[in-house]
Design an enzyme around this catalytic site. Structure first.
Site, mmCIF file in Angstrom:
data_model
loop_
_atom_site.group_PDB
_atom_site.id
_atom_site.type_symbol
_atom_site.label_atom_id
_atom_site.label_comp_id
_atom_site.label_asym_id
_atom_site.label_seq_id
_atom_site.Cartn_x
_atom_site.Cartn_y
_atom_site.Cartn_z
ATOM 1 N N ASP A 1 2.538 7.355 -1.914
ATOM 2 C CA ASP A 1 1.700 6.157 -1.918
ATOM 3 C C ASP A 1 2.534 4.998 -1.347
ATOM 4 O O ASP A 1 3.746 4.961 -1.532
ATOM 5 C CB ASP A 1 1.279 5.850 -3.360
ATOM 6 C CG ASP A 1 0.282 4.723 -3.467
ATOM 7 O OD1 ASP A 1 -0.909 5.004 -3.687
ATOM 8 O OD2 ASP A 1 0.707 3.545 -3.356
ATOM 9 N N HIS B 1 1.249 3.489 -11.321
ATOM 10 C CA HIS B 1 1.846 2.202 -11.731
ATOM 11 C C HIS B 1 1.865 2.028 -13.253
ATOM 12 O O HIS B 1 2.537 1.124 -13.753
ATOM 13 C CB HIS B 1 1.079 1.030 -11.120
ATOM 14 C CG HIS B 1 1.205 0.929 -9.635
ATOM 15 N ND1 HIS B 1 2.424 0.920 -8.997
ATOM 16 C CD2 HIS B 1 0.263 0.844 -8.662
ATOM 17 C CE1 HIS B 1 2.230 0.824 -7.683
ATOM 18 N NE2 HIS B 1 0.931 0.796 -7.448
HETATM 19 ZN ZN ZN Z 1 -0.825 2.291 -3.598
#
Ligand code: ZN
Length: 348
Positions: free
Chosen positions: A151, A114
């Site tokens: 993910d 992220h």
């Molecule tokens: Zn994640």
């Protein structure tokens, strides 16, 4: 009485994964790579000096700080730990690129997918994968890298860092509208010379093994065959697993094993086996270890003999046979894969 609990992003799932690697006996057949912290020079190839300095300063304070979104607190000394995480993934990439090992798994924390250039977020401080890839590109500037992110959250950091780069194919398979919201839409496809090299597969909540395997068969495999990477890097999160408190998917160890086997086969066919997995999310302390072990077995070809003790508790139909609506997001992404094949002149 209000009872306190731990932050979901705790060491538990990672520590237990590492323990199962030892207890299963598979560890004695694996090569343990030496790692060193990433350097500031490494980070600066990916992140702004301001971001690095803010993290370093907050980490040096008595109370620690936050990666950047007020949801990602870290304690004193976490900067040094984040350097080890990025350095761990970089060591894995280096070992694979130098041929010391055929493939490698970097079990690192904090996660990285992220983190964007100018800030951390979503429990991530620095982009472990981008730091590792950019270090490898010092020696080989034209290195073609395919990043496959399974993910449950969108790999927004990897996407935006490489949004203009035609040498990095960034594929993210994630739960739609989860985190970050309004991110990872199927029409986010890259920019300029990088247009077409970002592919998003935003799946509906409830998707399981069958849907993920379909996404691999219909998107990941043809896209990577068209792209022809020199290296495949997977953002290996286990929060698409059943039992995960932050995701709403139903993947089991069987599904993760199938995905890992497909990546191993792709790497064998396309880039002399070069495959690196960098650990990302996964918040079930009890289930992540079994999913992770299944992936290591697929990568190494070694059967530890350990049976997933939860597998019979999760007989959701969605694991096996996708509902037709669950395949819709894949069909949209397939159109983009066709465009990539046309652009690169691939013959299917
Ligand atoms: Zn994640």
């Amino acid at each position: 009485m209000v009872q306190p609990f731990t932050h979901f992003e705790s060491p538990e799932s990672k520590a237990r994964f590492a323990s199962l690697v030892e207890v299963s006996g598979i560890a004695e057949f694996l090569v343990r790579l030496a790692i060193a912290p990433a350097t500031v020079e490494d980070l600066l190839r990916v992140h702004t000096a301001e971001h690095i300095e803010r993290i370093r300063t907050e980490s040096a304070s008595k109370h620690g700080g936050d990666a950047g979104d007020d949801y990602s607190p870290f304690g004193p000394g976490s900067y040094e730990i984040a350097l080890l995480a990025a350095g761990g993934t970089a060591a894995a990439v280096a070992a694979v690129m130098e041929g010391r090992v055929r493939n490698a798994y970097a079990l690192v924390r904090p996660p990285g997918h992220h983190a964007v250039r100018e800030t951390g977020m979503g429990f991530c401080m620095f982009s472990n994968i981008a730091v590792a890839v950019q270090r490898a590109r010092v020696a080989e500037p034209g290195l073609r890298v395919a990043v496959v992110d399974f993910d449950v959250h969108h790999g927004n950091g990897t996407q935006w860092i490489y949004y203009d780069d035609p040498n990095t194919l960034a594929i993210s398979i994630h739960q739609e509208q989860l985190y970050p919201v309004e991110s990872g839409l199927v029409d986010e496809r890259g920019n300029g010379a990088g247009h077409g090299y970002t592919i998003n597969v935003p799946l509906y909540a409830g998707s399981g093994n069958g849907t993920y395997i379909a996404a691999f068969e219909q998107v990941v495999i043809p896209a990577l065959r068209a792209f022809g990477p020199d290296l495949i890097v997977a953002a290996s999160g286990f929060d698409a697993a059943s039992l995960d408190p932050l995701g709403s998917m139903t993947v089991t160890s069987t599904g993760f094993s199938a995905m890992a086997k497909m990546l191993v086969e792709l790497a064998d066919d396309l880039c002399v086996g070069r495959l690196v997995m960098s650990h990302e999310g996964g918040y079930s302390p009890v289930y992540v270890p079994y999913c992770g072990l299944a992936v290591l077995e697929a990568m190494s070809g070694i059967d530890s003999g350990v049976v997933d003790p939860f597998i019979d508790l999760m007989p959701f139909p969605a694991q096996v046979t996708p509902r037709p609506f669950q395949l819709e997001p894949i069909l949209a992404a397939v159109e983009h894969v066709r465009d990539l094949e046309t652009k690169l002149g691939a013959h299917r």
